[in-house]
Design a protein around this motif. Structure first.
Motif, short mmCIF file in Angstrom:
data_model
loop_
_atom_site.label_atom_id
_atom_site.label_comp_id
_atom_site.label_asym_id
_atom_site.label_seq_id
_atom_site.Cartn_x
_atom_site.Cartn_y
_atom_site.Cartn_z
N SER A 1 14.99 6.65 2.52
CA SER A 1 12.92 6.91 2.57
C SER A 1 12.86 5.37 3.05
CB SER A 1 12.65 7.70 1.80
OG SER A 1 10.79 6.45 1.13
N ILE A 2 12.20 4.57 3.65
CA ILE A 2 12.13 3.28 4.05
C ILE A 2 10.64 3.41 4.50
CG2 ILE A 2 12.83 1.10 5.51
CD1 ILE A 2 15.56 2.86 6.28
N HIS A 3 10.67 2.44 3.21
CA HIS A 3 8.96 1.30 3.30
C HIS A 3 7.84 3.20 3.24
CE1 HIS A 3 9.19 -2.68 5.12
NE2 HIS A 3 10.10 -1.80 4.45
N GLY A 4 8.57 3.97 2.49
CA GLY A 4 7.48 5.04 1.93
C GLY A 4 7.73 4.68 0.84
N GLY A 5 6.67 6.31 0.48
CA GLY A 5 6.80 6.66 -1.52
C GLY A 5 6.09 7.86 -1.00
N GLY A 6 4.97 8.52 -2.61
CA GLY A 6 4.81 9.59 -2.50
C GLY A 6 2.72 9.23 -3.18
N ASP A 7 2.74 10.29 -3.58
CA ASP A 7 1.49 10.72 -3.89
C ASP A 7 0.22 10.20 -2.76
OD1 ASP A 7 -0.71 10.76 -5.59
OD2 ASP A 7 -0.55 9.41 -6.81
N LEU A 8 0.80 11.18 -1.91
CA LEU A 8 0.00 10.80 -0.41
C LEU A 8 -1.61 10.72 -0.53
CD1 LEU A 8 2.17 12.81 2.17
CD2 LEU A 8 2.20 10.07 1.55
N PRO A 9 -1.99 11.40 -0.93
CA PRO A 9 -3.67 10.61 -1.79
C PRO A 9 -3.82 9.38 -2.08
CG PRO A 9 -2.95 13.12 -2.32
CD PRO A 9 -2.15 12.86 -2.23
N ALA A 10 -3.47 9.48 -3.04
CA ALA A 10 -3.23 7.66 -3.70
C ALA A 10 -2.88 6.77 -2.22
CB ALA A 10 -2.11 8.12 -4.94
N MET A 11 -2.42 7.00 -1.81
CA MET A 11 -1.80 6.16 -0.96
C MET A 11 -2.70 5.89 0.22
SD MET A 11 1.17 5.78 1.54
CE MET A 11 2.80 6.87 0.55
N LEU A 12 -3.37 7.15 0.36
CA LEU A 12 -4.58 6.90 1.70
C LEU A 12 -5.81 6.56 0.84
CD1 LEU A 12 -5.44 8.45 4.82
CD2 LEU A 12 -6.92 10.27 2.68
N ALA A 13 -6.00 6.49 -0.15
CA ALA A 13 -7.41 6.03 -0.61
C ALA A 13 -7.33 4.21 -0.82
CB ALA A 13 -7.64 6.77 -2.52
N PHE A 14 -5.86 3.88 -0.99
CA PHE A 14 -6.04 2.56 -0.84
C PHE A 14 -5.92 2.04 0.24
CE2 PHE A 14 -2.68 -0.82 -0.21
CZ PHE A 14 -3.23 -1.31 -1.87
N ASN A 15 -5.61 2.90 1.58
CA ASN A 15 -5.58 2.20 2.85
C ASN A 15 -6.89 2.48 3.43
OD1 ASN A 15 -2.71 1.37 3.48
ND2 ASN A 15 -2.31 2.89 2.19
N LEU A 16 -7.92 3.22 2.76
CA LEU A 16 -9.19 3.72 3.59
C LEU A 16 -9.47 2.53 3.99
CD1 LEU A 16 -10.91 6.20 1.25
CD2 LEU A 16 -10.18 6.53 3.62
N PRO A 17 -10.29 2.14 5.29
CA PRO A 17 -11.08 0.84 5.86
C PRO A 17 -11.77 0.55 4.86
CG PRO A 17 -11.09 2.21 7.21
CD PRO A 17 -10.62 2.91 6.40
N VAL B 1 18.22 7.69 -1.42
CA VAL B 1 17.95 6.16 -0.92
C VAL B 1 16.49 5.87 -0.68
CG1 VAL B 1 19.26 3.65 -0.81
CG2 VAL B 1 20.92 5.74 -0.29
N MET B 2 15.93 5.03 -1.02
CA MET B 2 14.27 4.48 -1.02
C MET B 2 14.72 3.04 -0.71
SD MET B 2 11.90 6.76 -3.85
CE MET B 2 10.45 5.52 -3.18
N ILE B 3 13.99 2.90 -0.07
CA ILE B 3 13.80 0.68 0.89
C ILE B 3 12.30 0.07 0.69
CG2 ILE B 3 14.82 -0.89 1.96
CD1 ILE B 3 17.09 0.73 2.63
N ASN B 4 12.12 -0.51 0.10
CA ASN B 4 10.84 -0.53 -0.08
C ASN B 4 10.62 -2.34 0.08
OD1 ASN B 4 10.65 2.15 -1.13
ND2 ASN B 4 8.80 2.04 -0.02
N ALA B 5 9.63 -2.50 -0.13
CA ALA B 5 9.73 -3.64 0.78
C ALA B 5 8.77 -4.58 -0.44
CB ALA B 5 7.61 -4.06 1.94
N GLU B 6 9.13 -5.94 -1.36
CA GLU B 6 8.21 -6.47 -2.42
C GLU B 6 6.78 -6.40 -2.27
OE1 GLU B 6 10.75 -9.55 -3.21
OE2 GLU B 6 11.83 -8.38 -4.39
N ASP B 7 6.35 -6.79 -1.22
CA ASP B 7 4.78 -7.13 -0.96
C ASP B 7 4.57 -6.27 0.31
OD1 ASP B 7 4.95 -9.31 -2.19
OD2 ASP B 7 6.28 -11.07 -0.50
N ASP B 8 4.42 -5.22 -0.49
CA ASP B 8 4.07 -4.07 1.03
C ASP B 8 2.19 -4.09 0.53
OD1 ASP B 8 3.18 -1.71 1.95
OD2 ASP B 8 5.03 -0.97 2.34
#
Length: 343
Positions: free
Chosen positions: A207-223, A261-268
């Protein structure tokens, strides 16, 4: 009773009926859109019924083919595969050395062209999938709302398409059917986790630059223009409902005993750390969480994706038995540490 009073009563009654209808529709939609997607995944998967090669090109030691696959369910999938020429030539020989298969699901714009993002390496067969999306190419404004069913359908159909790709590729003598590495990048990360849970032929999920809790992720990315008391809550509810069946946390535990294996960005700037932690917590051992410097990989940052894949390939090539060590905290090793860590 005056005419105006009767008119107001009728208008209020009509409004009440409309609101009741909307409420009933919302409740029914919620139950339909949030029920277990497992049966749908299996139904859409079906069996591989056709494979049409659209093109083949040879150059620089590789053969790149583009295929259109079809299932008995009617599902249509587009994928590309890049095979070392040496593996193709030796495929019929008794001493042929099959290569590990690296299967990539990236962003919707890259699609199957992701096979070109990995640096040339004749140790691997690389395949990539395009999302089975059949809506407007670039929906804008209100067109986005009408495209939502097609977008959701493409996301739900991606895991069955990935499994059809395995059906098509694993019988090849050039492919080591016991070493299948599933790489999901950004949008593809939660879908890679789901596919890994559904198909035991996948040896390890990345899982590269991914995550869970998709509703929270969506809310975070709303315009920003939607982030208000009037539009925000309905947008979050609708988005959360549409994504409910695609929550990777519902499937992450089933990847084990194969590694995740999850690989994520520090400043995502697109994925909150809470979403990363949610997916990691849902997974079972063996699992690993690694942090690298930088921001979220995106369509304008293909170089970032290429560099990330350069970090992954040495670990795939190592071929050491056993899964990766688990991360005990949200530690942030450097990219150098990532590339040199043992699988």
């Amino acid at each position: 009773m005056s005419f105006s009073k009767k008119l107001r009563i009728r208008a209020l009654a009509a409004l009440g009926l409309l609101l009741n209808g909307v409420l009933i529709f919302a409740v029914v939609a919620w139950f339909v859109l949030t029920r277990d997607a497992g049966p749908r995944f299996e139904e859409r998967y079906g069996e591989l019924s056709g494979a049409e090669r659209e093109s083949a090109a040879e150059g620089e030691g590789f053969v790149t083919e583009r295929w259109r696959l079809t299932s008995t369910s009617g599902l249509r999938c587009e994928m590309a595969v890049r095979t070392p020429t040496s593996a193709v030539e030796a495929a019929s020989a008794v001493d042929a050395e099959p290569r590990p298969l690296v299967l990539i699901l990236g962003g919707h714009r890259t699609g199957r062209d992701a096979v070109e993002l990995l640096p040339p390496d004749d140790r691997f067969v690389v395949a990539a999938l395009s999302y089975p999306y059949h809506g407007p190419a670039k929906p804008k404004g209100l067109e986005v709302a009408t495209a939502l069913p097609a977008i959701r359908g493409a996301l739900l159909d991606a895991p069955p398409c990935l499994r059809l790709t395995l059906d098509h590729l694993l019988p090849r003598p050039s492919v080591d059917s016991g070493r299948v590495e599933m790489l999901g990048v950004s949008l593809g990360a939660p879908l890679a986790v789901i596919t890994g849970a559904l198909d035991e032929r996948i040896s390890r999920v990345w899982s590269i630059h991914g995550g869970g809790d998709l509703p929270a992720m969506l809310a975070f990315n709303l315009p920003e223009e939607v982030q208000n008391p009037f539009l925000g809550p309905p947008a979050k509810f609708v988005g959360g409902t549409l994504l409910a069946q695609l929550q990777p946390e519902l499937y992450a535990a089933e990847v084990a005993p194969r590694p995740l294996v999850m690989i994520n960005a520090e400043d995502d700037e697109r994925i909150p750390r809470s979403c990363v932690a949610s997916l990691y917590a849902a997974a079972r051992e063996p699992k690993e969480l690694l942090w690298v410097e930088g921001e979220h990989v995106g369509p304008r940052r293909q170089q970032v994706l290429t560099e990330l894949l350069r970090l992954v390939l040495p670990r795939i090539a190592a071929g050491v038995e056993g899964g990766p060590q688990a991360s005990s905290s949200l530690a942030s090793p450097s990219p150098e540490a990532l590339s040199s860590a043992a699988p």
